[in-house]
Scaffold this active site. Structure first.
Site, PDB file in Angstrom:
ATOM      1  N   HIS A   1     -14.802   0.270  -4.999  1.00 53.90           N
ATOM      2  CA  HIS A   1     -13.524   0.431  -4.293  1.00 53.90           C
ATOM      3  C   HIS A   1     -12.594   1.354  -5.085  1.00 53.90           C
ATOM      4  O   HIS A   1     -12.011   2.294  -4.522  1.00 53.90           O
ATOM      5  CB  HIS A   1     -12.879  -0.951  -4.092  1.00 53.90           C
ATOM      6  N   GLU A   2     -12.462   1.084  -6.399  1.00 52.79           N
ATOM      7  CA  GLU A   2     -11.529   1.884  -7.206  1.00 52.79           C
ATOM      8  C   GLU A   2     -11.993   3.337  -7.311  1.00 52.79           C
ATOM      9  O   GLU A   2     -11.185   4.264  -7.223  1.00 52.79           O
ATOM     10  CB  GLU A   2     -11.357   1.272  -8.598  1.00 52.79           C
TER      11      GLU A   2
ATOM     12  N   CYS B   1      -6.152  -3.803  -0.451  1.00 47.91           N
ATOM     13  CA  CYS B   1      -5.803  -2.668  -1.301  1.00 47.91           C
ATOM     14  C   CYS B   1      -4.289  -2.552  -1.412  1.00 47.91           C
ATOM     15  O   CYS B   1      -3.584  -2.690  -0.415  1.00 47.91           O
ATOM     16  CB  CYS B   1      -6.382  -1.383  -0.706  1.00 47.91           C
ATOM     17  N   LEU B   2      -3.842  -2.298  -2.626  1.00 48.19           N
ATOM     18  CA  LEU B   2      -2.417  -2.060  -2.876  1.00 48.19           C
ATOM     19  C   LEU B   2      -1.845  -0.996  -1.955  1.00 48.19           C
ATOM     20  O   LEU B   2      -0.676  -1.050  -1.571  1.00 48.19           O
ATOM     21  CB  LEU B   2      -2.253  -1.632  -4.337  1.00 48.19           C
TER      22      LEU B   2
ATOM     23  N   GLN C   1      -3.190   5.942  -6.749  1.00 50.64           N
ATOM     24  CA  GLN C   1      -2.345   4.939  -6.097  1.00 50.64           C
ATOM     25  C   GLN C   1      -0.937   4.912  -6.665  1.00 50.64           C
ATOM     26  O   GLN C   1      -0.036   4.353  -6.028  1.00 50.64           O
ATOM     27  CB  GLN C   1      -2.973   3.548  -6.235  1.00 50.64           C
TER      28      GLN C   1
ATOM     29  N   GLY D   1      -7.962  -4.284  -9.607  1.00 49.11           N
ATOM     30  CA  GLY D   1      -8.155  -2.945 -10.133  1.00 49.11           C
ATOM     31  C   GLY D   1      -7.119  -2.002  -9.555  1.00 49.11           C
ATOM     32  O   GLY D   1      -6.378  -2.356  -8.626  1.00 49.11           O
TER      33      GLY D   1
ATOM     34  N   HIS E   1     -11.194   5.667  -4.479  1.00 45.68           N
ATOM     35  CA  HIS E   1      -9.844   6.251  -4.478  1.00 45.68           C
ATOM     36  C   HIS E   1      -9.856   7.654  -5.089  1.00 45.68           C
ATOM     37  O   HIS E   1      -9.059   8.512  -4.700  1.00 45.68           O
ATOM     38  CB  HIS E   1      -8.874   5.372  -5.280  1.00 45.68           C
TER      39      HIS E   1
HETATM   40 NI    NI Z   1      -7.459   0.132  -3.432  1.00 46.34          NI
END
Ligand code: NI
Length: 179
Positions: A134-135, A92-93, A44, A39, A138
Site C-alpha cells: 500500500h505504502e 488511507c490517510l 501524502q 504507515g 503511493h
Molecule cells: Ni495510504
C-alpha cells in the site's frame, strides 16, 4: 484524494546525508503517529520523493494484527514471492473515512535504504506485506481505490459495517482519524 501530486510518480532520493531527509522522516513519523496509521508515504505530506515509513509495536487500529518492525524505506523495491493474492480491507490517510477491499500479494520480498544509509532486505507476508505494498503504491501515484476490483466493496467505514460487508473494526472517529 484529488490532489494532483498524489497521482504522480515520485522521484528517487539521491542525497542520503541531507538534513532535509532527517526532517522529512521526522514529519512522517509524527504524522503517522498522530493518525494512528500503520504507515505513511512522503507524497501524502506533499513531498514527491520515494520514501515510506511503516510499523508499530501495537496499534489500536489493528488490535488483531501482529507487530511490524518500525521501518524507513528509501527507494524501495518490492518483488512478489508467489502468485498468491488475497483481498483485505484497507484505508488511507489520503482517503479519509473510507475503506475498500483490495487484492494484494500475500508473500513479498522488499528492499530499500534505511535512515542510516544501510540496505534493508526482508521477506514479509500477510498484513505486513499488505502495508508495504500500500505504502509503496503511493510512490507510483496509486491510491488503493484504483486497485479495488468490485466497487461495491468501497465505501464509508460505518456504512460497510452497518451493511455487514465489513467486520466491525476501529473506524475513523470524530476527529477524522485515519491511517
Ligand atoms: Ni495510504
Amino acid at each position: 484524494m484529488g490532489e494532483e501530486s498524489l497521482f504522480e510518480r515520485s522521484n528517487e532520493v539521491n542525497d542520503f546525508v541531507s538534513g532535509e531527509l532527517d526532517s522529512l522522516l521526522q514529519d512522517m513519523w509524527d504524522t503517522m503517529a498522530a493518525e494512528e496509521g500503520a504507515g505513511l508515504a512522503a507524497p501524502q505530506i506533499g513531498v514527491n520523493l520515494r520514501v515510506v515509513v511503516f510499523g508499530y509495536d501495537a496499534n489500536p487500529r489493528y488490535p488483531d494484527e501482529p507487530a511490524i518492525p518500525e521501518t524507513v524505506l528509501i527507494n524501495p523495491v518490492i518483488t512478489a514471492l508467489s502468485d498468491l493474492i488475497e483481498e483485505g480491507w484497507e484505508g488511507c490517510l489520503s482517503v479519509p473515512g473510507m475503506r475498500g477491499l483490495v487484492p494484494r500479494y500475500t508473500h513479498i520480498q522488499y528492499s530499500g535504504i534505511d535512515q542510516n544509509g544501510h540496505l534493508i532486505e526482508r521477506k514479509a507476508s500477510d498484513f505486513h506485506a499488505r502495508v508495504v505494498q500500500h505504502e509503496c503504491d503511493h510512490l507510483d501515484g496509486i491510491l488503493y481505490p484504483q486497485r479495488i476490483k468490485d466497487m461495491r466493496y468501497f465505501g464509508f467505514c460505518q456504512e460497510l459495517e452497518n451493511s455487514g460487508l465489513m467486520a466491525p473494526q476501529p473506524c475513523d472517529d470524530d476527529k477524522n482519524k485515519v491511517r
